[in-house]
Design an enzyme around this catalytic site. Structure first.
Site, PDB file in Angstrom:
ATOM      1  N   GLU A  53      -5.283   4.553  10.855  1.00 37.70           N
ATOM      2  CA  GLU A  53      -6.308   4.399   9.535  1.00 37.70           C
ATOM      3  C   GLU A  53      -7.496   3.683  10.410  1.00 37.70           C
ATOM      4  OE1 GLU A  53      -4.907   1.989   6.337  1.00 37.70           O
ATOM      5  OE2 GLU A  53      -6.218   2.169   5.181  1.00 37.70           O
ATOM      6  N   GLU A 201      -1.062   6.061  -2.198  1.00 40.61           N
ATOM      7  CA  GLU A 201      -0.801   5.036  -3.161  1.00 40.61           C
ATOM      8  C   GLU A 201      -1.937   4.704  -4.379  1.00 40.61           C
ATOM      9  OE1 GLU A 201      -0.680   0.977  -0.784  1.00 40.61           O
ATOM     10  OE2 GLU A 201       0.979   1.762   0.410  1.00 40.61           O
ATOM     11  N   GLU A 325       4.390   5.462   5.409  1.00 42.80           N
ATOM     12  CA  GLU A 325       4.171   4.240   5.689  1.00 42.80           C
ATOM     13  C   GLU A 325       5.487   3.435   5.758  1.00 42.80           C
ATOM     14  OE1 GLU A 325       0.539   2.254   4.049  1.00 42.80           O
ATOM     15  OE2 GLU A 325      -0.437   4.281   3.960  1.00 42.80           O
TER      16      GLU A 325
HETATM   17  O1  AHR Z   1      -1.034   0.305   6.622  1.00 41.24           O
HETATM   18  C1  AHR Z   1      -1.628  -0.544   5.533  1.00 41.24           C
HETATM   19  C2  AHR Z   1      -1.970  -0.398   4.466  1.00 41.24           C
HETATM   20  O2  AHR Z   1      -0.705  -0.482   3.770  1.00 41.24           O
HETATM   21  C3  AHR Z   1      -2.313   1.186   3.843  1.00 41.24           C
HETATM   22  O3  AHR Z   1      -4.024   1.056   4.060  1.00 41.24           O
HETATM   23  C4  AHR Z   1      -1.956   1.343   2.482  1.00 41.24           C
HETATM   24  O4  AHR Z   1      -1.644   2.318   2.140  1.00 41.24           O
HETATM   25  C5  AHR Z   1      -0.766   0.300   2.500  1.00 41.24           C
HETATM   26  O5  AHR Z   1      -0.834  -0.699   1.291  1.00 41.24           O
END
Ligand code: AHR
Length: 521
Positions: A53, A201, A325
């Protein structure tokens, strides 16, 4: 006299056996029976995926460095990082977020770098994002890694048209405004990216939507994310936050199985279970370790329950559960930017990775993609960098050891394992998964989470004639041990020789707090 000596000898022999008996019962064994003929599917290599990210030092100062930095580079892409990822056969990389994805406007990240607009990365430290790493740069990285791209589109603050045009820009090979723009920016051929996330999310940072509202939005966005000739899309719907089973239920009910390739799930292991004081990455006692492993093992129940809901609507298992994730999330390293999520990585994290990947392998009929958060310098990173230095974390080594499972035939088994007990609480001490690759070689990956006891394991297998056994082990003196920039190889893979053939069985002596991968040929 003779009689009493004999009696004494008998007593001695008897007490010897009693002693042995006590030792053996103190060291309870695990038993595993593998049913090689019951195998029905392969373990998708995409379970071994990663996530990068625009967050902290993952992209900027991780993959993408100053063009003056004296490290091997292609442009600004760091090639030592690329080589390390290629070694573990990284199958896919998810980008650009995370929460960042729903604030990212892809057109800001194309064209001449100097002319690209800047933005604020509001989620992650409020830093200025200069958009120098955009679509072309990401897909260049993908081609260096020789893996698949998994792009997360913007549903939260974007538009249907914006996502549709991104797909056209990346995938269309004919005459169109977006294909022309791509060519103008120096790329003739489309990249043909198949994996697309429709938001991230969306119950939280991706728009605070209800499940019902998101399911409606998904259908609008997904309809216009087109399959261009030769590139059918695998669209992944934004899924549940951990145990929000209702989210999965609503998405499965409202989005037809043929409208999505996958439905995602996010779940992090928080050592203390408390988001406001998660616990340190390197300083923890056995009590906190036990709690962390309990939270990690919860992934098994979580995946099983989401999968059971999916089964109700999709008994053919067309829709993949995509855990895009996962990983341990601790407090940041002292003195670092709290918005950058930089944490160290210990032997504990390797046990978490080994255990979680075993769970995914064991649910690989439904879990067909997963992405550890995150690749470099963020959360449960597999690589850490500091200036020109780069180190491989204990978690990296687990991905290296487990790569043998990628696309191999899943082998079902039954297990009985002793418990790891602390203060009258129990956890299963041993977890395992098994596969057979296309050459017939069998691999077994074991984790012994007990930090104090070796555990003997006996494995029986039907119908497989194997002759040689070799193995690798990852362990260290303490659970808190790490690889640091001063001592980069405290934890590294070693040869494992405590495995042998006994009759038709394999007998393994699993060291305490270790991950072992065995190869049978
Ligand atoms: O991985 C860190 C964050 O965790 C991501 O940006 C989000 O999707 C999640 O809450």
């Amino acid at each position: 006299m003779i009689y009493s000596t004999k009696l004494f000898r008998h007593a001695l022999v008897l007490s010897f056996f009693v002693l042995i008996g006590i030792c053996v019962s103190a060291q309870k064994a695990a038993e595993i029976a593998i049913d090689t003929k019951a195998s029905k599917h392969n373990i998708s290599r995409h379970i071994y995926g990663h996530f990068s990210e625009h967050l902290g030092r993952c992209i900027y100062d991780g993959f993408w460095v100053a063009d003056t930095m004296k490290v091997p580079r292609q442009g600004r892409i760091r090639l030592d990082v690329v080589e390390a990822l290629k070694k573990i056969n990284v199958p896919n990389l998810r980008w650009p977020g995370g929460c960042f994805a729903d604030e990212y406007h892809w057109r800001d990240g194309i064209g001449k770098p100097k002319e690209r607009p800047k933005m604020i990365n509001t989620h992650w430290g409020g830093v200025t994002e200069d958009n120098s790493f955009g679509t072309h740069e990401f897909l260049e990285l993908i081609s260096l890694l020789k893996c698949e791209a998994y792009i997360a589109g913007n549903v939260g603050s974007g538009t249907v048209e914006e996502m549709a045009k991104w797909v056209e820009y990346v995938n269309f090979n004919g005459v169109s405004p977006m294909a022309a723009l791509r060519k103008e920016n120096g790329r003739e051929e489309p990249w043909r990216v198949t994996y697309w996330g429709i938001g991230n999310e969306n119950w939280g940072c991706g728009g605070n939507m209800t499940a019902e509202y998101y399911a409606g939005e998904y259908k609008r966005y997904a309809t216009y994310a087109r399959n261009y000739p030769g590139t059918p899309l695998r669209k992944v719907a934004g899924g549940a936050n951990s145990r929000d089973y209702n989210w999965t239920e609503v998405c499965m009910k409202n989005i037809r199985a043929n409208q999505m390739w996958g439905l995602s799930l996010h779940h992090y292991t928080i050592p203390t279970g408390n988001w406001s004081k998660k616990g340190s990455a390197t300083k923890f006692d056995e009590k906190e370790y036990f709690q962390t492993m309990k939270n990690c093992l919860f992934m098994d129940e979580l995946v099983a329950k989401h999968a059971a809901i999916m089964d109700k609507y999709d008994s053919a298992k067309r829709v993949a559960l995509v855990v895009d994730e996962w990983g341990i999330w601790t407090d940041v390293e002292p003195g670092t930017n709290p918005g950058f999520l930089y944490q160290q990585n210990s032997l504990r994290d390797a046990l978490i990775a080994g255990t979680t990947l075993n769970i995914f392998n064991n649910h690989s009929d439904r879990v067909r993609m997963a992405n550890l958060a995150q690749t470099v310098n963020v959360l449960q990173a597999i690589i850490l960098t500091e200036g020109r230095k780069m180190l491989l974390t204990p978690t990296y080594h687990i991905f290296d050891m487990y790569k043998v499972h990628q696309d191999a035939k899943y082998l079902p088994f039954t297990i009985s394992t002793p418990d790891y007990t602390l203060e009258n609480q129990n956890l299963p001490a041993v977890n395992v998964s098994a596969s057979q690759d296309s050459t017939g070689t069998i691999h077994l990956s074991f984790v012994n989470i007990d930090p104090n006891k070796n555990i003997p394991v006996t494995i029986s297998m039907d119908a497989v004639n194997w002759k040689t056994v070799t193995g690798q082990v990852l362990t260290s003196a303490k659970l808190t041990d790490i690889n640091s920039f001063d001592k980069m190889n405290t934890i590294q893979i070693a040869k494992f020789s405590a495995a042998k053939k006994e009759g038709n069985k394999l007998v393994v002596d699993l060291p305490s707090k270790s991950v072992v991968v065995i190869e049978l040929k």
